[in-house]
Design a protein around this motif. Structure first.
Motif, PDB file in Angstrom:
ATOM      1  N   GLU A  34     -10.341   5.571   2.306  1.00 57.52           N
ATOM      2  CA  GLU A  34      -9.599   6.531   1.488  1.00 57.52           C
ATOM      3  C   GLU A  34      -8.428   7.118   2.263  1.00 57.52           C
ATOM      4  O   GLU A  34      -7.302   7.201   1.740  1.00 57.52           O
ATOM      5  CB  GLU A  34     -10.539   7.643   1.024  1.00 57.52           C
ATOM      6  N   ASP A  35      -8.666   7.520   3.501  1.00 51.54           N
ATOM      7  CA  ASP A  35      -7.606   8.110   4.321  1.00 51.54           C
ATOM      8  C   ASP A  35      -6.430   7.147   4.490  1.00 51.54           C
ATOM      9  O   ASP A  35      -5.258   7.534   4.358  1.00 51.54           O
ATOM     10  CB  ASP A  35      -8.144   8.491   5.700  1.00 51.54           C
ATOM     11  N   GLN A  36      -6.738   5.895   4.789  1.00 53.93           N
ATOM     12  CA  GLN A  36      -5.672   4.917   5.018  1.00 53.93           C
ATOM     13  C   GLN A  36      -4.904   4.598   3.739  1.00 53.93           C
ATOM     14  O   GLN A  36      -3.683   4.424   3.764  1.00 53.93           O
ATOM     15  CB  GLN A  36      -6.267   3.632   5.608  1.00 53.93           C
ATOM     16  N   LEU A  37      -5.605   4.530   2.621  1.00 58.28           N
ATOM     17  CA  LEU A  37      -4.925   4.260   1.357  1.00 58.28           C
ATOM     18  C   LEU A  37      -3.993   5.407   0.965  1.00 58.28           C
ATOM     19  O   LEU A  37      -2.886   5.173   0.476  1.00 58.28           O
ATOM     20  CB  LEU A  37      -5.957   4.016   0.249  1.00 58.28           C
ATOM     21  N   VAL A  38      -4.442   6.632   1.174  1.00 54.63           N
ATOM     22  CA  VAL A  38      -3.594   7.786   0.869  1.00 54.63           C
ATOM     23  C   VAL A  38      -2.339   7.762   1.731  1.00 54.63           C
ATOM     24  O   VAL A  38      -1.219   7.970   1.237  1.00 54.63           O
ATOM     25  CB  VAL A  38      -4.372   9.103   1.073  1.00 54.63           C
ATOM     26  N   THR A  39      -2.492   7.488   3.018  1.00 57.88           N
ATOM     27  CA  THR A  39      -1.339   7.403   3.914  1.00 57.88           C
ATOM     28  C   THR A  39      -0.392   6.297   3.473  1.00 57.88           C
ATOM     29  O   THR A  39       0.837   6.479   3.429  1.00 57.88           O
ATOM     30  CB  THR A  39      -1.808   7.143   5.358  1.00 57.88           C
ATOM     31  N   MET A  40      -0.942   5.148   3.136  1.00 54.27           N
ATOM     32  CA  MET A  40      -0.132   4.008   2.717  1.00 54.27           C
ATOM     33  C   MET A  40       0.669   4.334   1.457  1.00 54.27           C
ATOM     34  O   MET A  40       1.885   4.090   1.396  1.00 54.27           O
ATOM     35  CB  MET A  40      -1.025   2.791   2.467  1.00 54.27           C
ATOM     36  N   VAL A  41       0.002   4.897   0.449  1.00 56.39           N
ATOM     37  CA  VAL A  41       0.673   5.158  -0.824  1.00 56.39           C
ATOM     38  C   VAL A  41       1.732   6.245  -0.678  1.00 56.39           C
ATOM     39  O   VAL A  41       2.849   6.120  -1.192  1.00 56.39           O
ATOM     40  CB  VAL A  41      -0.357   5.541  -1.908  1.00 56.39           C
ATOM     41  N   THR A  42       1.414   7.337   0.039  1.00 56.11           N
ATOM     42  CA  THR A  42       2.384   8.435   0.171  1.00 56.11           C
ATOM     43  C   THR A  42       3.619   7.983   0.950  1.00 56.11           C
ATOM     44  O   THR A  42       4.743   8.377   0.629  1.00 56.11           O
ATOM     45  CB  THR A  42       1.742   9.659   0.838  1.00 56.11           C
ATOM     46  N   ARG A  43       3.417   7.172   1.963  1.00 54.66           N
ATOM     47  CA  ARG A  43       4.579   6.682   2.712  1.00 54.66           C
ATOM     48  C   ARG A  43       5.402   5.721   1.864  1.00 54.66           C
ATOM     49  O   ARG A  43       6.641   5.715   1.932  1.00 54.66           O
ATOM     50  CB  ARG A  43       4.121   5.986   3.992  1.00 54.66           C
ATOM     51  N   TYR A  44       4.733   4.893   1.078  1.00 56.91           N
ATOM     52  CA  TYR A  44       5.444   3.981   0.178  1.00 56.91           C
ATOM     53  C   TYR A  44       6.293   4.752  -0.820  1.00 56.91           C
ATOM     54  O   TYR A  44       7.407   4.360  -1.159  1.00 56.91           O
ATOM     55  CB  TYR A  44       4.444   3.082  -0.532  1.00 56.91           C
ATOM     56  N   LEU A  45       5.772   5.876  -1.288  1.00 57.01           N
ATOM     57  CA  LEU A  45       6.509   6.694  -2.241  1.00 57.01           C
ATOM     58  C   LEU A  45       7.675   7.435  -1.598  1.00 57.01           C
ATOM     59  O   LEU A  45       8.514   7.994  -2.286  1.00 57.01           O
ATOM     60  CB  LEU A  45       5.558   7.708  -2.892  1.00 57.01           C
ATOM     61  N   GLY A  46       7.665   7.457  -0.262  1.00 55.48           N
ATOM     62  CA  GLY A  46       8.771   8.099   0.441  1.00 55.48           C
ATOM     63  C   GLY A  46       8.589   9.573   0.676  1.00 55.48           C
ATOM     64  O   GLY A  46       9.554  10.296   0.959  1.00 55.48           O
TER      65      GLY A  46
END
Length: 201
Positions: free
Chosen positions: A184-196
């Protein structure tokens, strides 16, 4: 002729519905214990305490049973979480958490359903509706957020929904699964960074 993968009938009486539910519950147990190849209709009927003939009144074969289990999995998804007043990373975490929790019930059975269930038109249509619903929920969340910096929102929505779903399924159903909180932690980091919008808060 191709094998049928749809149920033979939908029960109208309570007793018939209970029998159908018992068959599906038994099938989930048998597939998990024996695997799909050895999870025969005879074993499923024995586990469900019904005759094989009775089982065939509801399902033409075990492909149809496995497909129905996958349809149930899709239907059992919880409603979208309340993200009112949350920062974007917090809101993304709630969405990701729902997906991760949805895959925790029985990862081994879920892997079998996704990898081996026959893709009937009914199943393909339901998967498509599921993906569109997720994309719409995400669009509602992202609309009006100035921190979101994306040139192509429509494509981004599909990328995020598909990535979160497939990564969660793959890593939680793996022989050595990733611990759910770390995933969960890694997915949240991945998505938020992708969103900019930077790192998770």
């Amino acid at each position: 002729m191709p094998q049928r993968s749809e149920p033979r009938r939908r029960p109208r009486q309570v007793r018939a519905e209970l029998t159908r539910h018992r068959i599906l519950t038994a099938a989930a147990h048998v597939f998990t214990e024996y695997g799909y190849a050895a999870g025969t209709t005879n074993r499923i009927a024995e586990q469900a305490r019904v005759s094989v003939g009775s089982l065939y009144q509801y399902f033409p074969n075990k492909d149809a049973i496995l497909a129905e289990l996958l349809l149930q999995h899709i239907d059992d998804t919880e409603p979208p979480p309340d993200t009112t007043g949350l920062s974007l990373p917090e809101a993304i975490r709630r969405i990701v958490h729902r997906t991760v929790e949805h895959h925790r019930v029985d990862p081994r059975l879920l892997r079998m359903m996704v990898e081996e269930a026959p893709l009937s038109q009914d199943l393909l249509d339901k998967i498509s509706r599921y993906d569109r619903k997720r994309a719409t929920e995400l669009r509602d969340l992202l609309t009006g957020r100035p921190e979101v910096r994306l040139d192509d929102l429509d494509t981004a929505l599909r990328v995020i929904v598909t990535t979160v779903e497939l990564v969660t399924h793959t890593l939680m159903a793996a022989p050595s699964p990733v611990e759910s909180q770390r995933l969960e932690d890694q997915l949240v980091t991945m998505v938020t960074r992708y969103l900019g919008c930077g790192d998770d808060q």
